[in-house]
Structure formats: C-alpha cells, structure tokens
Design an enzyme around this catalytic site. Sequence first.
Site, PDB file in Angstrom:
ATOM      1  N   ASP A   1      -0.575 -11.470  18.931  1.00 30.16           N
ATOM      2  CA  ASP A   1      -1.098 -11.850  18.247  1.00 30.16           C
ATOM      3  C   ASP A   1      -0.404 -13.372  18.935  1.00 30.16           C
ATOM      4  OD1 ASP A   1      -2.122 -10.835  17.294  1.00 30.16           O
ATOM      5  OD2 ASP A   1      -0.497 -10.241  15.610  1.00 30.16           O
TER       6      ASP A   1
ATOM      7  N   GLN B   1       1.589  -9.813 -22.685  1.00 24.81           N
ATOM      8  CA  GLN B   1       1.417 -10.567 -23.845  1.00 24.81           C
ATOM      9  C   GLN B   1      -0.437 -10.174 -24.289  1.00 24.81           C
ATOM     10  OE1 GLN B   1       1.238 -13.465 -20.532  1.00 24.81           O
ATOM     11  NE2 GLN B   1       3.513 -13.580 -20.297  1.00 24.81           N
TER      12      GLN B   1
ATOM     13  N   GLU C   1       7.864  -1.613 -12.256  1.00 24.12           N
ATOM     14  CA  GLU C   1       8.132  -1.217 -10.480  1.00 24.12           C
ATOM     15  C   GLU C   1       8.318  -1.118  -9.806  1.00 24.12           C
ATOM     16  OE1 GLU C   1       6.455  -3.693 -12.598  1.00 24.12           O
ATOM     17  OE2 GLU C   1       4.974  -4.752 -11.198  1.00 24.12           O
TER      18      GLU C   1
ATOM     19  N   ARG D   1       5.242 -17.540 -16.857  1.00 24.18           N
ATOM     20  CA  ARG D   1       5.592 -18.683 -17.097  1.00 24.18           C
ATOM     21  C   ARG D   1       5.693 -18.436 -18.606  1.00 24.18           C
ATOM     22  NH1 ARG D   1       5.188 -21.513 -12.517  1.00 24.18           N
ATOM     23  NH2 ARG D   1       4.353 -21.079 -11.288  1.00 24.18           N
TER      24      ARG D   1
ATOM     25  N   GLU E   1       1.008 -16.479  16.734  1.00 25.16           N
ATOM     26  CA  GLU E   1       1.449 -16.525  15.720  1.00 25.16           C
ATOM     27  C   GLU E   1       2.956 -15.536  15.866  1.00 25.16           C
ATOM     28  OE1 GLU E   1      -1.740 -15.304  15.006  1.00 25.16           O
ATOM     29  OE2 GLU E   1      -2.197 -16.582  13.424  1.00 25.16           O
TER      30      GLU E   1
ATOM     31  N   LYS F   1       1.676  12.480  29.413  1.00 26.03           N
ATOM     32  CA  LYS F   1       0.492  10.586  29.850  1.00 26.03           C
ATOM     33  C   LYS F   1       1.062   9.453  29.888  1.00 26.03           C
ATOM     34  CE  LYS F   1      -4.202   9.670  29.658  1.00 26.03           C
ATOM     35  NZ  LYS F   1      -5.595  10.463  30.245  1.00 26.03           N
TER      36      LYS F   1
ATOM     37  N   SER G   1      -3.447  -3.407  13.426  1.00 26.51           N
ATOM     38  CA  SER G   1      -2.713  -3.601  11.945  1.00 26.51           C
ATOM     39  C   SER G   1      -3.225  -2.164  11.180  1.00 26.51           C
ATOM     40  CB  SER G   1      -2.734  -4.516  11.155  1.00 26.51           C
ATOM     41  OG  SER G   1      -3.977  -4.996  10.473  1.00 26.51           O
TER      42      SER G   1
ATOM     43  N   CYS H   1       4.266  -7.600 -17.807  1.00 26.00           N
ATOM     44  CA  CYS H   1       4.006  -8.020 -18.023  1.00 26.00           C
ATOM     45  C   CYS H   1       2.760  -9.295 -18.781  1.00 26.00           C
ATOM     46  CB  CYS H   1       3.986  -9.035 -16.419  1.00 26.00           C
ATOM     47  SG  CYS H   1       4.696 -11.014 -16.072  1.00 26.00           S
TER      48      CYS H   1
ATOM     49  N   HIS I   1       9.136  -6.361 -14.563  1.00 30.99           N
ATOM     50  CA  HIS I   1       8.497  -5.336 -13.814  1.00 30.99           C
ATOM     51  C   HIS I   1       9.336  -3.844 -13.301  1.00 30.99           C
ATOM     52  CE1 HIS I   1       4.761  -8.307 -13.021  1.00 30.99           C
ATOM     53  NE2 HIS I   1       5.697  -8.993 -13.261  1.00 30.99           N
TER      54      HIS I   1
END
Length: 549
Positions: free
Chosen positions: A149, A391, A515, A468, A151, A224, A13, A387, A513
């Site tokens: 894998d 606060q 970004e 929230r 999965e 190759k 990975s 965010c 957000h």
Amino acid sequence: MNKLIFVSGGVCSSLGKGVAASSIGALLEGRGLNVRMLKCDPYINVDAGTMSPYQHGEVYVTDDGAETDLDLGNYARFTQSPLSRANSITTGQIYDAVIKKERRGDFLGRTVQVIPHITDEIKARITSIARQDEDTDVTIVEIGGTVGDIESIPFLEAARQLIVEYGKTDAISIHLTLIPEVAGAELKTKPTQHSVKAMQEMGIQPDMLICRAPQMLDDVTRRKIALFTNVALDSVFVSYDISTTIYAVPIMFFEQDVDQVILKKLGIESRHAKLAPWFLMMDRFFGIRGTVRVGIVGKYMDLHDAYKSVYEALFHAGLECGVSVQLVKIDSSKIEEALDPDVLLGSGEFQVDGILVPGGFGKRGIKGMIGAASWARIHRVPYFGICLGMQVMVVEWARGVLGWKDADSTEFKPGTTHPVISLLEEQIDVKNLGGTMRLGAQVSIIEGEGRLSDAYRKGTIEERHRHRYEFSNRYRDEMTGSGLKIAAFSPDLSLVEAVEWPDHPWGVGVQFHPEFKSKPTEAHPLFRAFIAAVKEERAGGGEGMISEG
Ligand code: GLN
C-alpha cells in the site's frame, strides 16, 4: 531491556494482525516481560473519533481520553500494556506534528521531506514508548494496512531504519500472510512468497512469518515457504482457522513455540512460561453449558466491529457464567416498525432473554431503542443500557412512568418541553467535532445498595466516558420521586453516572463504557452481573409482567 518487534501484514487485510500482535504480547508477558503495544495507522484522519462506525468499526477510548483504533481494544483484552494517546499513531498525527514544526520554523529553512522528517517523527513516537516508561522490555509495533500500500510506506521505512539502528538482536520483523486454498487444488504459498518479496523491496527481511491458513501446514509446505522467503524453517508459523475462540490464539502460538523463537532472536534468556489465566479461560470455554440470547438493539448492526468491545465483553461474561451468549443483533428500526414489540422480542422472531442498548449518536433508531427499553422494563427482562442506552432508559422512564409523552434528549429534539437528557455544560461552546466530547477515565461514586454496588462491591469506580449529553439535573427530584434510582454520581455530585430500575430483575444504565475494560481472563463486573441475570431469566427466574403494562 528495550526491544522492538514490528508486526506487518501482507496479501490482504483482515488476517487478524491485531489478534496475532496481541497474542504475541500475551505470550511474552507470560514469560515475565513488560510489553507495550503500539498501533500505527496509515490513514490521514488524526484519530478514529470522527470516523463512521460503518467505515471503521468502534472507537476505542483510552483512560487519557484518546479516541483510537479498535485494535487497541485487542491489546487491552490480551495484554496488560498501559494504553494511552501515545499507543496509537496515525499518518494524520504525524503530518500534523511535522507541519506545525515547519510553521514554527523548527527546520531552519530546510526542505521538509517524507525521508527524513516524516520517518523521524514516526521513529520518535515509536521509541518514545520505551523512553517514557523505563520498565518497558519489549514494544510491539503493529503496522496497519498491507505491504505494498502507498500509505504504509513511511511506516515500513521507519521500521527498516529502526531495525538497522537497533541491530538484529534488538529489533525483529514478524510478517503475517495468507495461505489461500484454491478450490480443488492444494494450499497456495505463492501470495506469501510475493508478500515477503514486497517486504524485501522495502529493505526488510522478515525474521518470522505467521501464515494464516485454513488448517495447520505440513512440513513440506512450511519448508517450501522457508526456502522461498529466506526465513528459517523454525520461524515459519501457522495461524490456522479455529472454531473455538480467538482467545485460543495465544495457546495456539505457544504450542508452536512462537514465544521461544522470539526470545531466542531477541537474545532474551528463556524463562518459565506462566499462562495459567489463558488455560483457565479455555477450561471455562469448554465448560460452557447452555445458551442465553441477548438482543443488542442499535443502529450499526451490519458491521460486527461497530460494537466490538460490547460483543467481546458479553462473551467474557458468558465464560464466567458458564453460558454461551448468542448475540441477537436487532436493528432498532425493526422495533419501530413492529406492531407489538412483545411478539418480536418475546415470543416471535428474536426471543431474547435480555436487552442491551449500546452507545450511539444521532436520532435515527432512537424510537426503537425506547421501545425495547419499555418492553424490558414492563416485562421484567434484564436490560443493560450503555451511554446512549442509559439516556434511552431515562427518556423511556419519563415517558412511560411520569407520563411526559414529549420527553426527549436535546440531541434528538432540541425544543422538547421535557429535556430529560441535555447537553453537558462544558459542551455548550464546543464547535469542532474531533476530540471534544467528555472523554476518558472519570471517577464515579456508587450510591447505596443496588445492582451496581452488588456488581462492583466497592463504592468508588473509574470508568471511561465518551459523550456530550447527560441526565438533566433539573429533573432529578421528579425522576427519583417516581422511583428511578440514581445509582452513581460524579464525585462532586454534579453528574448522574448511572440509573437503575426499581423492583426489576436487572435494569441498569451507565453513562460510561464498561466494555472497554473487560478481558477474557477477567470479565467486567457489570457484564458478569448482567449475564448472570439473563441466565436466571432464561432459567425461568423471571417474575412476569408488571401490572402497569
Ligand atoms: N449521543 C450521546 C451523547 O453524546 C451518547 C454517546 C454515546 O453513546 N457514546 O451523549
């Protein structure tokens, strides 16, 4: 046109499959095609929203409020593909849908199996992208995980079936592998040979290979690889390590004719490549002079992916301001422990020119974030709160300026006598954690003149949310009366969406957000304005500490 490209990975990975898939998307867009990006994630979580940032990196939020895998952030940065809930599918969603159908009796008594029921559901989701949007020319489907894998098997099987159904000129497979360098020996092609064998065992013959390698491969090595993998020599490409930036990958692929070969395989007539924004971006990169140091004060500092979009957006802003942005990753607990934050942040270990407090959840580390905000406010150092960072800015103002020592967010101290940040009303009865926050694109109205209006140059904006808690309206008058500027509201004025420090070089907190919408070819206006202020601070534009400190 309705073509499919499957991008899979082998050997291991973290080879940059998302960047490779996105770069291919960027190149095909450069050829005038409408590209749609889709990520298949083999995990059983329904979405990434409930996964720890430490395990899985950031949660990328789409306009329609899906909490998705961070690869969608790559798609957003490299391509113009619209991204919504439909562009991210997980094993969890697939099984959830199939089991719901089974409970409804949709399968009329048949035995429900991985093949065909699970694979049919996957195929339906993949083909629905082009069905929903008839402008789609090419859908690029990135299959998460590594071939071999357990999965990934249903996704690869669905890909195999679609390649057969579409036919070779309408659906192709691109496989990404690793060419490792064994110390003292040459580059090794064997893992790639085995990886392609694993694909062939799944019934898929890759049409193209992208080999991740420390350097460009010579023709002998490529020959190759081609010989042992049944892939044509002109379809063996190299994604070599680069010291510049991942955003150079589209041009790296372009120089090897990756896009030409794809067009040929898909039977699309070649068109002139328009890549001016990517070349301009690289010109900016090579034009960078000087450095600024931005302290990111958060709690998931060991994993770069936890704040990936924030880091990328800072880099984009640096490109446009002509400076390299050094990320100074500060675990907020360090500020909590410090006797004098000024020594730590100003003159000592970190020496930052600006502070950014990103989003986050939970009480741990909050004290250090408030300490950093207080330092930035008093020492007139540019501060950007996103965010949770906004606060924190509000709590710090209540404590430091209004003198309410116990001011807090009810997320951290439910019984506080000054809950300046409190639960959104719509959240009061919410029980489940997954997908239940205030999520996705919301319109905000910018209030009056200030840093926010300077940056955006318009009065109405749309940004994505994931929270929230919110600024408590019962304190609005005291907050603004003491000088804190409310810089943006929701259209019905019920929610505060941004605040600014008065008489400060640049102190902005936003409940959303930004970004997620920044691109290397076009930085987000707020990040650009923040880095411009940081650059000025670095150049000595700062006006020193305010007296109350
Ligand atoms: N924990 C805060 C809230 O839920 C901030 C969330 C965030 O930063 N994304 O409102």
